[in-house]
Design a protein around this motif. Structure first.
Motif, mmCIF file in Angstrom:
data_model
loop_
_atom_site.group_PDB
_atom_site.id
_atom_site.type_symbol
_atom_site.label_atom_id
_atom_site.label_comp_id
_atom_site.label_asym_id
_atom_site.label_seq_id
_atom_site.Cartn_x
_atom_site.Cartn_y
_atom_site.Cartn_z
ATOM 1 N N UNK A 1 45.578 37.298 41.743
ATOM 2 C CA UNK A 1 44.997 36.177 40.994
ATOM 3 C C UNK A 1 45.558 36.097 39.578
ATOM 4 N N UNK A 2 46.505 36.987 39.248
ATOM 5 C CA UNK A 2 47.161 36.934 37.938
ATOM 6 C C UNK A 2 46.473 37.729 36.848
ATOM 7 N N UNK A 3 45.549 38.617 37.224
ATOM 8 C CA UNK A 3 44.824 39.403 36.228
ATOM 9 C C UNK A 3 45.453 40.786 36.077
ATOM 10 N N UNK A 4 45.349 41.325 34.859
ATOM 11 C CA UNK A 4 45.854 42.669 34.597
ATOM 12 C C UNK A 4 44.762 43.674 34.925
ATOM 13 N N UNK A 5 45.109 44.648 35.766
ATOM 14 C CA UNK A 5 44.139 45.625 36.264
ATOM 15 C C UNK A 5 44.663 47.039 36.001
ATOM 16 N N UNK A 6 43.749 47.929 35.637
ATOM 17 C CA UNK A 6 44.114 49.330 35.492
ATOM 18 C C UNK A 6 42.887 50.178 35.836
ATOM 19 N N UNK A 7 43.107 51.452 36.186
ATOM 20 C CA UNK A 7 41.961 52.328 36.462
ATOM 21 C C UNK A 7 41.096 52.482 35.207
ATOM 22 N N UNK A 8 39.788 52.483 35.406
ATOM 23 C CA UNK A 8 38.864 52.641 34.283
ATOM 24 C C UNK A 8 38.464 54.099 34.133
ATOM 25 N N UNK A 9 38.200 54.499 32.897
ATOM 26 C CA UNK A 9 37.720 55.857 32.679
ATOM 27 C C UNK A 9 36.370 56.022 33.372
ATOM 28 N N UNK A 10 36.210 57.112 34.097
ATOM 29 C CA UNK A 10 34.966 57.341 34.796
ATOM 30 C C UNK A 10 34.907 56.689 36.161
ATOM 31 N N UNK A 11 36.014 56.063 36.581
ATOM 32 C CA UNK A 11 36.055 55.441 37.896
ATOM 33 C C UNK A 11 35.996 53.936 37.833
ATOM 34 N N UNK A 12 36.404 53.301 38.925
ATOM 35 C CA UNK A 12 36.404 51.856 38.988
ATOM 36 C C UNK A 12 37.659 51.262 38.383
ATOM 37 N N UNK A 13 37.609 49.964 38.115
ATOM 38 C CA UNK A 13 38.748 49.228 37.587
ATOM 39 C C UNK A 13 38.379 48.564 36.264
ATOM 40 N N UNK A 14 39.348 48.471 35.383
ATOM 41 C CA UNK A 14 39.186 47.755 34.127
ATOM 42 C C UNK A 14 40.109 46.543 34.174
ATOM 43 N N UNK A 15 39.532 45.364 34.013
ATOM 44 C CA UNK A 15 40.277 44.120 34.194
ATOM 45 C C UNK A 15 40.205 43.296 32.912
ATOM 46 N N UNK A 16 41.362 42.807 32.431
ATOM 47 C CA UNK A 16 41.356 41.915 31.274
ATOM 48 C C UNK A 16 40.869 40.544 31.731
ATOM 49 N N UNK A 17 39.678 40.172 31.299
ATOM 50 C CA UNK A 17 39.073 38.898 31.708
ATOM 51 C C UNK A 17 37.937 38.575 30.756
ATOM 52 N N UNK A 18 37.675 37.269 30.562
ATOM 53 C CA UNK A 18 36.612 36.837 29.666
ATOM 54 C C UNK A 18 35.239 36.897 30.315
ATOM 55 N N UNK A 19 35.168 36.645 31.616
ATOM 56 C CA UNK A 19 33.882 36.509 32.284
ATOM 57 C C UNK A 19 33.776 37.411 33.512
ATOM 58 N N UNK A 20 32.590 37.989 33.695
ATOM 59 C CA UNK A 20 32.343 38.781 34.897
ATOM 60 C C UNK A 20 32.324 37.892 36.144
ATOM 61 N N UNK A 21 31.895 36.626 35.982
ATOM 62 C CA UNK A 21 31.797 35.718 37.132
ATOM 63 C C UNK A 21 33.146 35.538 37.808
ATOM 64 N N UNK A 22 34.220 35.499 37.006
ATOM 65 C CA UNK A 22 35.559 35.326 37.565
ATOM 66 C C UNK A 22 35.894 36.488 38.500
ATOM 67 N N UNK A 23 35.555 37.704 38.089
ATOM 68 C CA UNK A 23 35.834 38.879 38.910
ATOM 69 C C UNK A 23 34.982 38.852 40.177
ATOM 70 N N UNK A 24 33.706 38.492 40.013
ATOM 71 C CA UNK A 24 32.820 38.429 41.168
ATOM 72 C C UNK A 24 33.274 37.434 42.209
ATOM 73 N N UNK A 25 33.772 36.282 41.769
ATOM 74 C CA UNK A 25 34.244 35.259 42.706
ATOM 75 C C UNK A 25 35.477 35.732 43.469
ATOM 76 N N UNK A 26 36.389 36.410 42.767
ATOM 77 C CA UNK A 26 37.596 36.914 43.433
ATOM 78 C C UNK A 26 37.220 37.969 44.473
ATOM 79 N N UNK A 27 36.293 38.856 44.100
ATOM 80 C CA UNK A 27 35.857 39.890 45.031
ATOM 81 C C UNK A 27 35.177 39.270 46.252
ATOM 82 N N UNK A 28 34.390 38.234 46.039
ATOM 83 C CA UNK A 28 33.683 37.564 47.139
ATOM 84 C C UNK A 28 34.680 36.925 48.111
ATOM 85 N N UNK A 29 35.681 36.240 47.554
ATOM 86 C CA UNK A 29 36.681 35.576 48.398
ATOM 87 C C UNK A 29 37.498 36.584 49.182
ATOM 88 N N UNK A 30 37.697 37.787 48.598
ATOM 89 C CA UNK A 30 38.486 38.834 49.267
ATOM 90 C C UNK A 30 37.637 39.644 50.237
#
Length: 313
Positions: free
Chosen positions: A240-269
């Motif tokens: 989707x064109x977003x920059x992603x990297x591993x987050x400290x403590x687990x999970x992913x850290x994504x450069x994005x303004x809104x959490x909703x954008x991430x949630x929608x991408x995850x839902x579609x996937x």
């Protein structure tokens, strides 16, 4: 005169002690600038040089292009409150302001206007020796505003204020900035001014270590997301064109303004999400990282103390 404060290569030594070291910064009209640093960093020494109370060893400090000592009408150009204790204890708040008004050639009525403006009209006839720290702060602010100056310089203005007083001060300073005034406030606590200032100057050992807007200090907006299918989610986010990297403590850290954008991408996937929240740089942590191990100025002769003290500069 536009009210811009310019400090260029400013230094001050007391014998072999270097209190301020080649410091440069600007404070713009219509903005609130926080001048931050740990106790003993050289903040008050710098402000005193800006106000002509201390002569620099080298460098310059000007207001609207003019040194303070050469201002034609200083009271209508700069208002300052460096201490909240320099009141005669037996003099009322009104009389304290009347003395200043008289020296400035202003009517006594200006004293009552300012007491109302800073929210302590009921304390007009009370002797300053009985004022709380918060009331003394407001009286000092009233004195600084006597000549309706273009520039306001305040040293630790929130000291002694309760939460309601801090909220009032924040709104009041915002109002003054909206009128085009140049406002410079010092503090040794970033968290204290984080919600108030537009720009930040952080110093340690008399030197600038970081300057910029609050947003610049916070850095890029990021969203932390935790999923049991991190690899799939990372691919979907990258696609989707977003920059992603591993987050400290687990999970992913994504450069994005809104959490909703991430949630929608995850839902579609078709990827489950267990945790999703925005995160920005912890400014208080950043402040301590930038200024750690910087106690050499605790003993600055201009500060009047030789050991760490609460409320020092």
């Amino acid at each position: 005169m536009d009210g811009r404060i310019d400090v260029r290569n400013l230094s001050k030594s007391f014998g072999t002690f270097r209190a301020v070291d080649d410091l440069s910064f600007s404070v713009e009209p219509g903005r609130i600038t926080g001048f931050l640093g740990p106790n003993g960093a050289g903040k008050t020494t710098t402000l005193r040089m800006v106000l002509g109370l201390i002569k620099p060893t080298s460098g310059t400090a000007t207001i609207g292009g003019t040194p303070y000592t050469q201002l034609t009408h200083p009271i209508s150009t700069v208002g300052a409150a460096l201490e909240a204790t320099n009141f005669h204890p037996g003099r009322t708040g009104r009389d304290h302001l009347r003395v200043i008004a008289s020296a400035a050639g202003l009517p006594d009525s200006r004293a009552d206007e300012l007491l109302t403006l800073v929210g302590i009209p009921a304390a007009a006839r009370k002797r300053a020796g009985g004022y709380s720290m918060g009331m003394r702060q407001r009286l000092g602010l009233a004195a600084a505003l006597m000549g309706d100056p273009k520039v306001l310089i305040l040293d630790e203005p929130a000291n002694g204020l309760d939460p309601e007083g801090i909220r009032w001060l924040r709104g009041f300073l915002r109002h003054l900035a909206s009128e085009g005034k140049t406002i410079l406030i010092s503090s040794h606590l970033l968290a204290e001014v984080e919600q108030t200032v537009d720009d930040v100057i952080i110093i340690a050992n008399g030197r600038a270590v970081r300057q910029g807007t609050i947003d610049e200090l916070r850095g890029e907006k990021r969203v932390r997301v935790l999923s049991p299918q991190s690899d799939r989610l990372a691919r979907a986010l990258s696609d989707a064109g977003l920059q992603v990297r591993p987050a400290e403590g687990g999970g992913l850290s994504v450069i994005a303004d809104e959490t909703a954008q991430i949630g929608e991408i995850a839902y579609r996937a078709g990827v489950p999400v267990h945790e999703l929240h925005s995160e920005r740089a912890d400014l208080e942590q950043l402040f301590f990282q930038l200024t750690e191990n910087t106690n050499r100025n605790l003993g600055d002769p201009a500060q009047g103390f030789a050991a760490p003290q609460e409320g020092g500069r």
